[in-house]
Design a protein around this motif. Structure first.
Motif, mmCIF file in Angstrom:
data_model
loop_
_atom_site.group_PDB
_atom_site.id
_atom_site.type_symbol
_atom_site.label_atom_id
_atom_site.label_comp_id
_atom_site.label_asym_id
_atom_site.label_seq_id
_atom_site.Cartn_x
_atom_site.Cartn_y
_atom_site.Cartn_z
ATOM 1 N N ILE A 20 0.845 -1.189 0.000
ATOM 2 C CA ILE A 20 0.000 0.000 0.000
ATOM 3 C C ILE A 20 0.889 1.250 0.000
ATOM 4 O O ILE A 20 0.694 2.173 -0.783
ATOM 5 N N GLU A 21 1.894 1.247 0.865
ATOM 6 C CA GLU A 21 2.759 2.436 0.981
ATOM 7 C C GLU A 21 3.493 2.716 -0.332
ATOM 8 O O GLU A 21 3.660 3.879 -0.717
ATOM 9 N N GLU A 22 3.923 1.681 -1.029
ATOM 10 C CA GLU A 22 4.615 1.901 -2.312
ATOM 11 C C GLU A 22 3.680 2.562 -3.332
ATOM 12 O O GLU A 22 4.083 3.464 -4.062
ATOM 13 N N GLU A 60 -3.620 -0.112 8.408
ATOM 14 C CA GLU A 60 -2.428 0.342 7.689
ATOM 15 C C GLU A 60 -2.721 1.688 6.990
ATOM 16 O O GLU A 60 -1.897 2.613 7.033
ATOM 17 N N ILE A 61 -3.877 1.784 6.381
ATOM 18 C CA ILE A 61 -4.247 3.019 5.669
ATOM 19 C C ILE A 61 -4.466 4.174 6.649
ATOM 20 O O ILE A 61 -4.031 5.302 6.400
ATOM 21 N N ASP A 62 -5.083 3.901 7.789
ATOM 22 C CA ASP A 62 -5.267 4.964 8.793
ATOM 23 C C ASP A 62 -3.911 5.519 9.244
ATOM 24 O O ASP A 62 -3.729 6.722 9.382
ATOM 25 N N LYS A 63 -2.942 4.614 9.446
ATOM 26 C CA LYS A 63 -1.595 5.053 9.855
ATOM 27 C C LYS A 63 -0.916 5.859 8.748
ATOM 28 O O LYS A 63 -0.274 6.885 8.998
ATOM 29 N N LEU A 64 -1.051 5.373 7.507
ATOM 30 C CA LEU A 64 -0.401 6.081 6.387
ATOM 31 C C LEU A 64 -1.011 7.467 6.174
ATOM 32 O O LEU A 64 -0.308 8.400 5.785
ATOM 33 N N ASN A 65 -2.299 7.607 6.458
ATOM 34 C CA ASN A 65 -2.928 8.934 6.329
ATOM 35 C C ASN A 65 -2.323 9.913 7.328
ATOM 36 O O ASN A 65 -2.207 11.110 7.046
ATOM 37 N N TYR A 68 1.389 10.650 5.945
ATOM 38 C CA TYR A 68 1.440 11.464 4.719
ATOM 39 C C TYR A 68 0.211 12.382 4.638
ATOM 40 O O TYR A 68 -0.748 12.095 3.918
ATOM 41 N N PRO A 69 0.243 13.507 5.341
ATOM 42 C CA PRO A 69 -0.945 14.376 5.384
ATOM 43 C C PRO A 69 -1.286 15.053 4.053
ATOM 44 O O PRO A 69 -2.374 15.588 3.904
ATOM 45 N N ASN A 70 -0.346 15.015 3.086
ATOM 46 C CA ASN A 70 -0.616 15.717 1.822
ATOM 47 C C ASN A 70 -1.379 14.900 0.795
ATOM 48 O O ASN A 70 -1.646 15.360 -0.311
ATOM 49 N N ILE A 71 -1.704 13.680 1.158
ATOM 50 C CA ILE A 71 -2.468 12.859 0.226
ATOM 51 C C ILE A 71 -3.579 12.154 1.005
ATOM 52 O O ILE A 71 -3.411 11.819 2.185
ATOM 53 N N ASP A 72 -4.694 11.968 0.320
ATOM 54 C CA ASP A 72 -5.835 11.305 0.930
ATOM 55 C C ASP A 72 -5.803 9.838 0.487
ATOM 56 O O ASP A 72 -5.865 9.565 -0.713
ATOM 57 N N ILE A 73 -5.699 8.922 1.427
ATOM 58 C CA ILE A 73 -5.597 7.497 1.083
ATOM 59 C C ILE A 73 -6.890 6.805 1.504
ATOM 60 O O ILE A 73 -7.299 6.903 2.667
ATOM 61 N N LEU A 74 -7.520 6.147 0.545
ATOM 62 C CA LEU A 74 -8.822 5.524 0.808
ATOM 63 C C LEU A 74 -8.730 4.008 0.662
ATOM 64 O O LEU A 74 -7.906 3.494 -0.095
ATOM 65 N N LEU A 75 -9.594 3.324 1.393
ATOM 66 C CA LEU A 75 -9.699 1.881 1.204
ATOM 67 C C LEU A 75 -10.980 1.564 0.454
ATOM 68 O O LEU A 75 -12.091 1.884 0.900
ATOM 69 N N GLY A 76 -10.807 0.950 -0.709
ATOM 70 C CA GLY A 76 -11.950 0.479 -1.488
ATOM 71 C C GLY A 76 -11.809 -1.006 -1.730
ATOM 72 O O GLY A 76 -10.866 -1.637 -1.246
ATOM 73 N N MET A 77 -12.739 -1.567 -2.460
ATOM 74 C CA MET A 77 -12.584 -2.955 -2.897
ATOM 75 C C MET A 77 -13.168 -3.068 -4.291
ATOM 76 O O MET A 77 -14.180 -2.437 -4.595
ATOM 77 N N GLU A 78 -12.488 -3.848 -5.148
ATOM 78 C CA GLU A 78 -13.055 -4.144 -6.464
ATOM 79 C C GLU A 78 -13.823 -5.452 -6.350
ATOM 80 O O GLU A 78 -13.280 -6.540 -6.532
#
Ligand code: ZN
Ligand code: ZN
Length: 237
Positions: A20-22, A60-65, A68-78
């Motif tokens: 996710i981080e990459e 993991e996404i909550d921590k990455l948000n 990295y405050p300059n980007i909005d990271i969302l969790l979706g699913m296909e």
């Protein structure tokens, strides 16, 4: 052109190559403001996300948000469109972990009935009208019965009546994807529906981090179909 969001990226939680981080780091390097991590639904027999990993992905996404405050990271699913009734692989035990849900048709989804199994076969081998009708109804019912943000690569792996899908997408406020990896929606489909007033989203469908935000193929399709860019929600020109 500025990319406002790429909602369609895969990671090692399904069959992507990066973490996710990459994916997030590549998105930031390309100036993208919002990235969605959208691995395959759990009923995909080979690539599906493991149910036990979903909470871990959310954390993991909550921590990455925070990192990295300059980007909005969302969790979706296909999610997978599983059958003609429009069932998709989401359920009430997991839906609260996600920021949005996308859905598309994939060969590898576990059949829900003999008919849905036969439809995989028809799409793979025979490619007949019966399959085209089945696929179309599946997508329409999925949009009517679920809160789906984006239908991914409509028509890929199984032909559809795209005008019927576009009409219901508009009614249900569902975006249609111009997928930059698979080539669907394609030029011919876009020409048929571009006057109907749908909202479109470009998705990279990146399976390696470097392809996050790679919209080249989709932009070529849009240009050839002469689709007005105002209808494409996640870019600004
Ligand atoms: Zn897909
Ligand atoms: Zn995908």
């Amino acid at each position: 052109m500025q990319i406002l969001a790429d909602y369609h990226t895969h990671t090692i939680y399904s069959h992507g190559k990066g973490t996710i981080e990459e994916n997030v780091k590549v998105a930031m390097s390309k100036g993208i403001k919002k990235i969605g991590i959208s691995d395959h639904g759990y009923r995909h027999m080979t690539y599906g996300v493991k149910l036990k990993d979903i909470q871990k992905m959310r954390e993991e996404i909550d921590k990455l948000n925070q990192k990295y405050p300059n980007i909005d990271i969302l969790l979706g699913m296909e999610c997978n469109i599983l059958d003609k009734n429009g069932n998709i692989d989401i359920n009430e035990n997991i839906i609260h972990f996600f920021d949005y849900v996308m859905a598309g048709y994939h060969f590898g989804s576990a059949p829900t009935s003999l008919k849905s199994m036969m439809n995989h076969f028809n799409n793979y081998i025979i490619k007949n009208e019966k399959a085209k009708e089945y696929n179309t109804q599946g997508i329409i019912n999925a949009m009517r019965n679920n809160d789906i943000f984006i239908i991914t690569h409509p028509g890929d792996k199984g032909d559809v009546y795209i005008e019927e899908i576009a009409k219901v997408a508009k009614e249900t406020n569902t975006r249609l994807e111009i997928n930059s990896s698979h080539g669907y929606l394609n030029v011919e489909q876009l020409k048929k529906i571009k006057h109907l007033g749908n909202t479109f989203i470009i998705g990279s469908d990146a399976h390696i981090p470097n392809n996050v935000g790679n919209f080249d193929k989709a932009m070529k399709t849009i240009k050839e179909a002469k689709l007005d860019l105002l209808f494409v929600e996640n870019i600004r020109v």
